[in-house]
Design an enzyme around this catalytic site. Structure first.
Site, PDB file in Angstrom:
ATOM      1  N   LYS A  32     -32.641  -9.374  11.993  1.00 15.91           N
ATOM      2  CA  LYS A  32     -33.590 -10.460  12.251  1.00 15.91           C
ATOM      3  C   LYS A  32     -33.603 -11.463  11.096  1.00 15.91           C
ATOM      4  CE  LYS A  32     -38.198  -9.505  12.576  1.00 15.91           C
ATOM      5  NZ  LYS A  32     -38.996 -10.315  11.633  1.00 15.91           N
ATOM      6  N   SER A  33     -33.640 -10.965   9.873  1.00 19.05           N
ATOM      7  CA  SER A  33     -33.702 -11.869   8.712  1.00 19.05           C
ATOM      8  C   SER A  33     -32.463 -12.765   8.657  1.00 19.05           C
ATOM      9  CB  SER A  33     -33.785 -11.059   7.415  1.00 19.05           C
ATOM     10  OG  SER A  33     -34.985 -10.335   7.374  1.00 19.05           O
ATOM     11  N   ARG A  76     -32.016 -17.042   9.282  1.00 23.51           N
ATOM     12  CA  ARG A  76     -31.391 -17.872   8.250  1.00 23.51           C
ATOM     13  C   ARG A  76     -30.144 -18.575   8.773  1.00 23.51           C
ATOM     14  NH1 ARG A  76     -34.635 -14.154   6.161  1.00 23.51           N
ATOM     15  NH2 ARG A  76     -35.493 -14.358   4.056  1.00 23.51           N
ATOM     16  N   SER A 127     -41.491 -11.069  -2.557  1.00 19.00           N
ATOM     17  CA  SER A 127     -41.456 -11.487  -1.149  1.00 19.00           C
ATOM     18  C   SER A 127     -40.255 -12.390  -0.907  1.00 19.00           C
ATOM     19  CB  SER A 127     -42.752 -12.236  -0.804  1.00 19.00           C
ATOM     20  OG  SER A 127     -42.548 -13.031   0.349  1.00 19.00           O
ATOM     21  N   GLN A 152     -39.795 -14.055   1.717  1.00 19.57           N
ATOM     22  CA  GLN A 152     -40.235 -15.291   2.388  1.00 19.57           C
ATOM     23  C   GLN A 152     -40.712 -16.319   1.376  1.00 19.57           C
ATOM     24  OE1 GLN A 152     -43.006 -14.002   5.414  1.00 19.57           O
ATOM     25  NE2 GLN A 152     -41.380 -13.046   6.620  1.00 19.57           N
ATOM     26  N   ASP A 181     -40.537  -3.051   5.704  1.00 20.62           N
ATOM     27  CA  ASP A 181     -40.707  -3.074   7.166  1.00 20.62           C
ATOM     28  C   ASP A 181     -40.503  -1.692   7.799  1.00 20.62           C
ATOM     29  OD1 ASP A 181     -41.193  -5.745   6.908  1.00 20.62           O
ATOM     30  OD2 ASP A 181     -39.149  -6.359   7.426  1.00 20.62           O
ATOM     31  N   LYS A 205     -49.129  -8.068   7.448  1.00 17.21           N
ATOM     32  CA  LYS A 205     -47.967  -8.240   8.326  1.00 17.21           C
ATOM     33  C   LYS A 205     -48.476  -8.608   9.731  1.00 17.21           C
ATOM     34  CE  LYS A 205     -44.871  -7.265   5.160  1.00 17.21           C
ATOM     35  NZ  LYS A 205     -43.988  -8.319   4.632  1.00 17.21           N
ATOM     36  N   ARG A 243     -43.154  -3.308  15.191  1.00 20.81           N
ATOM     37  CA  ARG A 243     -42.737  -2.108  14.446  1.00 20.81           C
ATOM     38  C   ARG A 243     -43.667  -0.921  14.724  1.00 20.81           C
ATOM     39  NH1 ARG A 243     -38.285  -4.052  12.460  1.00 20.81           N
ATOM     40  NH2 ARG A 243     -38.338  -6.119  11.510  1.00 20.81           N
TER      41      ARG A 243
END
Ligand code: SPQ
Length: 448
Positions: free
Chosen positions: A38-39, A43, A185, A187, A335, A362, A408
């Protein structure tokens, strides 16, 4: 007769997942693949949209979160073909050339989308943007990126002094900063680095512990000047940068593989091979934690694909023992803590997870929700301010549990249900589609 009954039911606008275990027990077997990371998917779409020229993406995650990113960047002027796993084509607008959208940008449920996009938009001088998300995202803290962006000269407004979406951004010429982030983080780090692409000079982010480094890797591949100082956990980008479209290959998501690593570890007689999983060292905390608990996991066929390390993971059932998880490993498995808590329920002894207060902000308060829901199944889990204490070894019995609309949590509870007697009903199970749309189908496949 199947070993396991998995039934999906629609109720109102929600879905229930019913998992019934047979009295004789069950086991998991097979070779599977998990969806794209996902990350990395976010990107790839974002850098592709910002770069000049064409980017192709193989293995994109078709979850709800990357769909939100694609929808936002289409509104911002990038051409993005229909999303599929084979080959998505992105024609970027060129750095600093995003359009002023005629509508509100909707990041849906995705913290990565809103926080990284804020960094990219803040430096688009003379343009105005408004951004929102779903109920969960509108309650998540944005001050962690708004504050450093304002130090760079950004103009951002929102509820609670600009710390809650919906947010409005008036693009400005930004100046570079050295930001010492109080939290590890990815993000926050990525947001500031992306803003730094448009600021003239060196923008540096230093973090207290290393978070996932996919932005750094991909920015470099797209042609940005990126300098990493591992001793101080610092990254510097030099702006204004030039990004050029690239082919990107997205590996399988280790955060999704984690469900199967734990499932096969806790269900007697199980053996699974999960192919093509990204094993970037900033993400492999889950492998280290499970190995510390005695899990039988082997990395096979290790290789590098488009700048990211990849392996096939073979996992076999074995008895687990409790452990303590705290400190610098936390950002490397943040996560995976909900599913790690499930592993701890079936381990011998008391597992303590600390330094993970981030879990409270989250998609849900993952500390509170995991403690409440696992206890409904009969587990002995206590909330700590920054983690969980889990007394392992109690037998679970099926009950009704709720995902709290958190992908999750939904999947972690479904895995816990594999070792619970009778039927477990997971309400709001559709949340899994945020990161793993085929989760239920794979669950059925490996349990046959
Ligand atoms: O994108 P979002 O909603 O924040 O998703 C989560 C997840 O569980 O899928 C967190 F809830 O992953 C984050 C992760 O926790 C994705 C991410 C990234 O791609 O940069 C980084 C992590 O967040 P953070 O705040 O620690 O940087």
């Amino acid at each position: 007769m199947p070993d396991l009954y998995v039934i999906s039911k629609n109720t109102d606008s929600h879905q229930q997942l019913l998992v019934t275990t047979p009295p004789s027990g069950l086991s998991l077997s097979g070779r599977i693949r998990v969806p794209g990371d996902k990350s990395i998917s976010h990107r790839a779409l974002m850098l592709g949209a910002m770069a000049s020229g064409a980017t192709t993406i193989e293995g994109l995650l078709l979850g709800e979160d990357p769909r939100s990113t694609a929808a936002c960047f289409r509104l911002l002027g990038a051409e993005i073909s229909e999303l599929n796993t084979q080959r998505v084509q992105v024609r970027g607008v060129g750095l600093g050339q995003l359009n002023e959208p005629v509508d509100v940008l909707d990041a849906g449920n995705s913290g990565t989308t809103i926080r990284l996009m804020l960094g990219l938009l803040a430096g688009h001088a003379g343009k105005f943007f408004s951004i929102t998300g779903d109920g969960s995202l509108r309650s998540r803290p944005m001050s962690r990126v708004v504050k450093p962006l304002r130090e760079m000269g950004a103009q951002i407004w929102g509820r609670n002094g600009g710390s809650l979406a919906p947010l409005a951004v008036s693009g400005q010429a930004l100046k570079p900063i050295h930001y010492h982030s109080p939290i590890a983080s990815a993000q926050v780090k990525s947001c500031i680095l992306l803003a730094g692409l448009l600021a003239e000079g060196e923008t540096t982010v230093t973090e207290p512990a290393l978070s996932r480094d996919h932005s750094e890797r991909m920015l470099r591949a797209f042609g940005a000047k990126v300098h990493v100082e591992p001793e101080t956990n610092s990254v510097t980008v030099t702006g204004p940068a030039n990004l050029h479209g690239q082919p990107v290959v997205v590996p399988g998501d280790i955060s999704s593989a984690a469900f199967w690593l734990v499932a096969a570890s806790i269900v007697p007689g199980s053996e699974l091979v999960i192919e093509n999983v990204g094993v970037n060292p900033t993400r492999t905390g889950i492998l280290e934690a499970l190995q510390l608990m005695g899990a039988d996991i082997e990395l096979q066929n290790q290789r590098e694909v488009a700048g990211e390390p990849v392996a096939d993971l073979r996992v076999r059932h074995t008895s687990l023992k409790a452990c303590e998880i705290a400190g610098d490993i936390i950002p490397r498995l943040i996560d995976e803590i909900p599913i790690l808590a499930v592993a701890a329920v079936f381990a011998e002894g008391t597992t303590v997870i600390k330094d993970a207060a981030e879990l409270r902000v989250k998609e849900s308060d993952r500390i509170a929700v995991m403690a409440t829901q696992l206890n409904r199944l009969g587990a002995k889990v206590t909330e700590l301010p920054d983690g969980l204490e889990i007394v392992g070894g109690t037998a679970l019995a099926g009950a009704e549990v709720d995902s709290a609309d958190d992908h999750r949590i939904a999947m972690s509870l479904a895995i816990a249900a594999l070792n619970a007697k009778g039927t477990t009903t997971i309400t709001r199970a559709e949340a899994a589609a945020i990161s793993y749309p085929d989760f239920t189908a794979t669950l059925q496949q490996v349990c046959q």
